[in-house]
Write an enzyme that holds these catalytic residues in place. Structure first.
Site, PDB file in Angstrom:
ATOM      1  N   CYS A  45     -16.228   4.048  -0.009  1.00  0.00           N
ATOM      2  CA  CYS A  45     -15.140   3.101   0.266  1.00  0.00           C
ATOM      3  C   CYS A  45     -14.576   3.232   1.678  1.00  0.00           C
ATOM      4  O   CYS A  45     -13.835   2.354   2.116  1.00  0.00           O
ATOM      5  CB  CYS A  45     -14.033   3.263  -0.764  1.00  0.00           C
ATOM      6  SG  CYS A  45     -13.351   4.927  -0.866  1.00  0.00           S
ATOM      7  N   GLN A  77     -10.255  -2.358  -3.899  1.00  0.00           N
ATOM      8  CA  GLN A  77     -11.510  -1.687  -3.590  1.00  0.00           C
ATOM      9  C   GLN A  77     -12.505  -1.866  -4.730  1.00  0.00           C
ATOM     10  O   GLN A  77     -13.681  -2.171  -4.507  1.00  0.00           O
ATOM     11  CB  GLN A  77     -11.268  -0.199  -3.335  1.00  0.00           C
ATOM     12  CG  GLN A  77     -12.506   0.559  -2.896  1.00  0.00           C
ATOM     13  CD  GLN A  77     -13.009   0.122  -1.539  1.00  0.00           C
ATOM     14  OE1 GLN A  77     -12.279   0.152  -0.556  1.00  0.00           O
ATOM     15  NE2 GLN A  77     -14.263  -0.306  -1.476  1.00  0.00           N
ATOM     16  N   HIS A 120      -6.815   1.731  -7.030  1.00  0.00           N
ATOM     17  CA  HIS A 120      -7.155   0.957  -5.835  1.00  0.00           C
ATOM     18  C   HIS A 120      -7.932  -0.273  -6.300  1.00  0.00           C
ATOM     19  O   HIS A 120      -9.147  -0.376  -6.097  1.00  0.00           O
ATOM     20  CB  HIS A 120      -8.003   1.812  -4.888  1.00  0.00           C
ATOM     21  CG  HIS A 120      -8.047   1.317  -3.481  1.00  0.00           C
ATOM     22  ND1 HIS A 120      -7.594   0.064  -3.108  1.00  0.00           N
ATOM     23  CD2 HIS A 120      -8.520   1.893  -2.332  1.00  0.00           C
ATOM     24  CE1 HIS A 120      -7.776  -0.098  -1.813  1.00  0.00           C
ATOM     25  NE2 HIS A 120      -8.324   0.997  -1.320  1.00  0.00           N
ATOM     26  N   ASP A 138     -16.468   9.305  -2.329  1.00  0.00           N
ATOM     27  CA  ASP A 138     -15.241   9.092  -1.563  1.00  0.00           C
ATOM     28  C   ASP A 138     -14.873  10.429  -0.939  1.00  0.00           C
ATOM     29  O   ASP A 138     -15.458  11.468  -1.257  1.00  0.00           O
ATOM     30  CB  ASP A 138     -14.134   8.589  -2.502  1.00  0.00           C
ATOM     31  CG  ASP A 138     -12.875   8.134  -1.764  1.00  0.00           C
ATOM     32  OD1 ASP A 138     -12.920   8.023  -0.520  1.00  0.00           O
ATOM     33  OD2 ASP A 138     -11.855   7.901  -2.431  1.00  0.00           O
ATOM     34  N   ARG A 149     -14.507  -6.416   1.205  1.00  0.00           N
ATOM     35  CA  ARG A 149     -13.076  -6.348   0.933  1.00  0.00           C
ATOM     36  C   ARG A 149     -12.422  -7.682   1.305  1.00  0.00           C
ATOM     37  O   ARG A 149     -11.541  -8.178   0.600  1.00  0.00           O
ATOM     38  CB  ARG A 149     -12.431  -5.205   1.738  1.00  0.00           C
ATOM     39  CG  ARG A 149     -12.700  -3.805   1.233  1.00  0.00           C
ATOM     40  CD  ARG A 149     -11.897  -3.481  -0.019  1.00  0.00           C
ATOM     41  NE  ARG A 149     -10.469  -3.596   0.199  1.00  0.00           N
ATOM     42  CZ  ARG A 149      -9.693  -2.625   0.707  1.00  0.00           C
ATOM     43  NH1 ARG A 149     -10.227  -1.459   1.049  1.00  0.00           N
ATOM     44  NH2 ARG A 149      -8.391  -2.812   0.844  1.00  0.00           N
ATOM     45  N   ARG A 205       0.881  -1.171   0.000  1.00  0.00           N
ATOM     46  CA  ARG A 205       0.000   0.000   0.000  1.00  0.00           C
ATOM     47  C   ARG A 205       0.918   1.220   0.000  1.00  0.00           C
ATOM     48  O   ARG A 205       1.555   1.530   1.015  1.00  0.00           O
ATOM     49  CB  ARG A 205      -0.915  -0.023   1.231  1.00  0.00           C
ATOM     50  CG  ARG A 205      -1.926   1.125   1.293  1.00  0.00           C
ATOM     51  CD  ARG A 205      -2.830   0.927   2.509  1.00  0.00           C
ATOM     52  NE  ARG A 205      -3.667   2.078   2.768  1.00  0.00           N
ATOM     53  CZ  ARG A 205      -4.876   2.288   2.266  1.00  0.00           C
ATOM     54  NH1 ARG A 205      -5.396   1.384   1.452  1.00  0.00           N
ATOM     55  NH2 ARG A 205      -5.574   3.364   2.556  1.00  0.00           N
TER      56      ARG A 205
END
Length: 311
Positions: free
Chosen positions: A264, A138, A135, A223, A292, A108
């Site tokens: 998210c 996600q 991402h 988001d 997830r 990440r």
């Protein structure tokens, strides 16, 4: 016909439609297989995953760690201070060291080029847990959630509201084209997807700054307006984006009583989304977060366990 296996999971744009659907179907199989104690068959017994973090995260760390545990494997966390990716040590050197210790690496990171460098020099599967460009974990979980909640994704309409130029929006656009999902981005000028992203997306994406663009949505998605790394732009962003908050009025404006709302997380409540909507009966924010785990287990089972992708 078998689905071509993946070597890495670094971006939705690197997948074929068949590979993306294969991961979705495998995620469903693994979720359905869960026992009462929340475990799957130990297909990753003896396997290890290094989790390399430059950016903090609740969902990414816990979902990957528990995903490995559910599948019988082991995961461990590497903090920014321990590694110093790109400062103390180059991504190429880090991944060549880790390749001699573990079976896979989830990273990440801030810079997507670090993911690409690890793929170039690494000997084990690389999973992009987030970068400044994309991402993919996600997006996989998001499409899985829409499929699960609505029963289908083809010809459904997802309307992304707010900062349409960020990494989450980019991966959603890429994912939409893999499954026949219609996408509309409702965002102010300066916060729309780049031309390169629109060209790379296999979906026809409608872009507008008109809030009436939410009409007909099956899913409203947002988001945060100020992502990690954008803090210096907060004042500028907060002067432009408030009209694009997903609130009760905007949900009603969709003219769909069954519209779903997704985010998210983490959410800045009172900014991009109101409490009434985030906690309302149309919200799927927490099932989305829980998925997830299941989406990433599909990635882990395939890359580390050699489980084939269903066709």
């Amino acid at each position: 016909m078998s689905v071509t296996p993946l070597d890495h999971f670094t971006g939705i744009d690197t997948l074929t439609s068949e590979q993306f659907w294969g991961l979705l179907k495998l995620a469903r199989e693994l979720k359905d297989e869960l026992t009462e104690c929340g475990r799957n068959s130990p297909i990753l017994a003896g396997k290890s995953l290094a989790m390399l973090f430059e950016k903090p995260s609740l969902r990414t760390r816990v979902s990957f760690e528990m995903g490995m545990q559910h599948l019988g494997g082991y995961a461990f966390y590497l903090s920014p201070a321990e590694v110093g990716l790109g400062t103390r040590e180059s991504p190429a050197d880090v991944i060549r060291v880790l390749g001699g210790y573990v079976d896979g690496v989830m990273a990440r990171v801030f810079a997507h080029r670090h993911i690409e460098e690890m793929v170039e020099w690494g000997s084990v599967p690389i999973i992009n847990g987030l970068s400044d460009f994309s991402h993919p974990c996600q997006a996989l979980a998001d499409v899985f959630t829409i499929w699960e909640q609505l029963g289908s994704v083809e010809d459904r309409t997802l309307v992304y509201v707010g900062d349409g130029a960020n990494n989450v929006a980019t991966s959603l656009l890429m994912a939409a084209g893999k499954v026949g999902l219609n996408v509309r981005v409702v965002a102010p000028q300066g916060y729309i997807p780049s031309g390169d992203v629109l060209d790379a997306a296999e979906a026809e994406v409608e872009v507008t700054d008109d809030l009436d663009g939410v009409r007909g949505a099956d899913v409203l998605y947002t988001d945060v307006w100020v992502s990690m790394g954008d803090e210096e732009e907060r004042e500028e962003r907060m002067a432009v984006l408030p009209p694009y908050q997903i609130n009760s009025e905007l949900v009603q404006r969709s003219e769909n009583e069954e519209v779903l709302v997704m985010h998210c997380l983490p959410a800045h409540r009172g900014e991009e989304i109101s409490d009434a909507v985030a906690d309302g009966d149309r919200s799927r924010v927490f099932p989305q977060a829980h998925n997830r785990l299941h989406a990433q287990k599909a990635v882990l089972a395939h890359l580390l366990g050699g489980v084939g992708l269903p066709s």
